[in-house]
Write a protein that holds these residues in place. Structure first.
Motif, PDB file in Angstrom:
ATOM      1  N   TYR A 197       5.123   6.924   1.145  1.00  0.00           N
ATOM      2  CA  TYR A 197       5.472   5.892   1.890  1.00  0.00           C
ATOM      3  C   TYR A 197       5.098   4.476   1.550  1.00  0.00           C
ATOM      4  CZ  TYR A 197       5.985   9.785   4.700  1.00  0.00           C
ATOM      5  OH  TYR A 197       5.925  11.078   5.402  1.00  0.00           O
ATOM      6  N   LEU A 198       6.014   3.395   1.378  1.00  0.00           N
ATOM      7  CA  LEU A 198       5.707   2.241   0.850  1.00  0.00           C
ATOM      8  C   LEU A 198       5.440   1.286   2.270  1.00  0.00           C
ATOM      9  CD1 LEU A 198       6.942   0.560  -1.892  1.00  0.00           C
ATOM     10  CD2 LEU A 198       7.459  -0.665  -0.103  1.00  0.00           C
ATOM     11  N   THR A 229       0.860  -1.003  -0.150  1.00  0.00           N
ATOM     12  CA  THR A 229      -0.173  -0.136   0.141  1.00  0.00           C
ATOM     13  C   THR A 229       1.039   1.216  -0.078  1.00  0.00           C
ATOM     14  OG1 THR A 229      -1.836  -1.215   1.074  1.00  0.00           O
ATOM     15  CG2 THR A 229      -1.723   1.464   1.223  1.00  0.00           C
ATOM     16  N   LEU A 230       0.558   2.118  -0.824  1.00  0.00           N
ATOM     17  CA  LEU A 230       1.356   3.373  -0.884  1.00  0.00           C
ATOM     18  C   LEU A 230       0.683   4.564  -0.161  1.00  0.00           C
ATOM     19  CD1 LEU A 230       2.375   3.503  -4.734  1.00  0.00           C
ATOM     20  CD2 LEU A 230       3.697   2.956  -2.811  1.00  0.00           C
ATOM     21  N   MET A 231       1.414   4.985   0.615  1.00  0.00           N
ATOM     22  CA  MET A 231       0.738   6.057   1.590  1.00  0.00           C
ATOM     23  C   MET A 231       1.381   7.405   1.348  1.00  0.00           C
ATOM     24  SD  MET A 231      -2.014   4.568   3.422  1.00  0.00           S
ATOM     25  CE  MET A 231      -2.149   5.719   4.586  1.00  0.00           C
ATOM     26  N   SER A 232       0.494   8.587   1.350  1.00  0.00           N
ATOM     27  CA  SER A 232       1.068   9.778   1.127  1.00  0.00           C
ATOM     28  C   SER A 232       0.486  11.094   1.761  1.00  0.00           C
ATOM     29  CB  SER A 232       1.181   9.992  -0.462  1.00  0.00           C
ATOM     30  OG  SER A 232       1.562  11.229  -1.034  1.00  0.00           O
ATOM     31  N   ASP A 233       1.111  11.805   1.960  1.00  0.00           N
ATOM     32  CA  ASP A 233       0.684  13.214   2.662  1.00  0.00           C
ATOM     33  C   ASP A 233       0.622  13.977   1.574  1.00  0.00           C
ATOM     34  OD1 ASP A 233       3.329  13.699   2.208  1.00  0.00           O
ATOM     35  OD2 ASP A 233       3.873  13.957   4.662  1.00  0.00           O
ATOM     36  N   GLY A 246       0.070   9.731   6.738  1.00  0.00           N
ATOM     37  CA  GLY A 246      -0.741   9.085   5.716  1.00  0.00           C
ATOM     38  C   GLY A 246      -2.142   9.995   5.637  1.00  0.00           C
ATOM     39  N   VAL A 247      -2.441  10.541   4.395  1.00  0.00           N
ATOM     40  CA  VAL A 247      -3.634  11.331   4.309  1.00  0.00           C
ATOM     41  C   VAL A 247      -4.328  10.463   3.355  1.00  0.00           C
ATOM     42  CG1 VAL A 247      -4.531  13.318   3.099  1.00  0.00           C
ATOM     43  CG2 VAL A 247      -2.500  13.603   4.534  1.00  0.00           C
ATOM     44  N   PHE A 248      -3.800   9.671   2.244  1.00  0.00           N
ATOM     45  CA  PHE A 248      -4.446   8.627   1.374  1.00  0.00           C
ATOM     46  C   PHE A 248      -3.590   7.728   1.133  1.00  0.00           C
ATOM     47  CE2 PHE A 248      -2.062  11.582  -1.549  1.00  0.00           C
ATOM     48  CZ  PHE A 248      -1.716  10.691  -2.369  1.00  0.00           C
ATOM     49  N   GLY A 249      -4.073   6.546   0.400  1.00  0.00           N
ATOM     50  CA  GLY A 249      -3.406   5.315   0.341  1.00  0.00           C
ATOM     51  C   GLY A 249      -3.836   4.720  -0.930  1.00  0.00           C
ATOM     52  N   ILE A 250      -2.910   4.151  -1.528  1.00  0.00           N
ATOM     53  CA  ILE A 250      -3.165   3.278  -2.769  1.00  0.00           C
ATOM     54  C   ILE A 250      -2.842   1.952  -2.580  1.00  0.00           C
ATOM     55  CG2 ILE A 250      -2.686   3.043  -5.361  1.00  0.00           C
ATOM     56  CD1 ILE A 250      -1.968   6.124  -5.403  1.00  0.00           C
ATOM     57  N   ALA A 251      -3.944   1.110  -2.529  1.00  0.00           N
ATOM     58  CA  ALA A 251      -3.424  -0.413  -2.423  1.00  0.00           C
ATOM     59  C   ALA A 251      -3.413  -0.982  -3.864  1.00  0.00           C
ATOM     60  CB  ALA A 251      -4.813  -0.939  -1.891  1.00  0.00           C
TER      61      ALA A 251
END
Length: 172
Positions: free
Chosen positions: A109-110, A100-104, A126-131
């Motif tokens: 962040y991996l 899951t990639l998380m980002s602010d 982490g504001v949003f994530g991409i699974a």
């Protein structure tokens, strides 16, 4: 099975041409060409080798392209996306589904476990994530309806102008 029933025939000699890649990922050909020329995501099945040849992108390439699009749509800088894609390239195809990639919005962040995701969210990073597994399923579903190409089907295509010159030279 790695790709499910619909994509069972995909291997290292199977790829998707640029227009098909664009449809599968939801980007324009201009974006694809720019990302390829800039080295963000390069075709791993076959790169273009002059006029008349077609790039062929692997399933993994399309997965990365879809992730790039998602990150850009979320406002992440191209510089941070390059770092994230570089990290994904270091992972095996089997490992990607569990990431899951998380980002602010500034950093990416991996995360390889639910605990890492929770720690980032608790820390306010982490504001949003991409699974990646979810993106995998979306790309796989889209590709099931699109044509696939094998390298053997299209050996190096000769440029039409080059072919005319050769024919003219042979005739004289």
């Amino acid at each position: 099975m790695l790709f499910g029933d619909a994509l069972a025939g995909i291997d290292e000699t199977t790829g998707f041409r640029g227009p098909i890649a664009c449809k599968a990922v939801g980007i324009t050909y201009r974006q694809l060409d720019y990302w390829t020329r800039s080295g963000l995501v390069e075709p791993s099945v076959r790169d273009s080798s002059g006029s008349g040849t077609q790039r062929l992108y692997s399933f993994r390439d399309l997965l990365f392209l879809k992730v790039v699009k998602r990150l850009l749509d979320s406002g992440v800088s191209l510089q941070q996306i390059r770092v994230a894609v570089g990290e994904l390239h270091n992972r095996g195809i089997q490992d990607l589904a569990g990431i899951t990639l998380m980002s602010d919005g500034a950093s990416v962040y991996l995360c390889t476990s639910d605990d890492e995701v929770i720690d980032l969210v608790r820390g306010g990073q982490g504001v949003f994530g991409i699974a990646i597994g979810r993106v995998w399923s979306e790309v796989e579903g889209t590709l099931a309806q699109l044509p696939v190409e094998h390298i053997e089907e299209h050996p190096a295509i000769v440029d039409e102008l080059q072919e005319r010159r050769r024919a003219k030279r042979d005739a004289s």
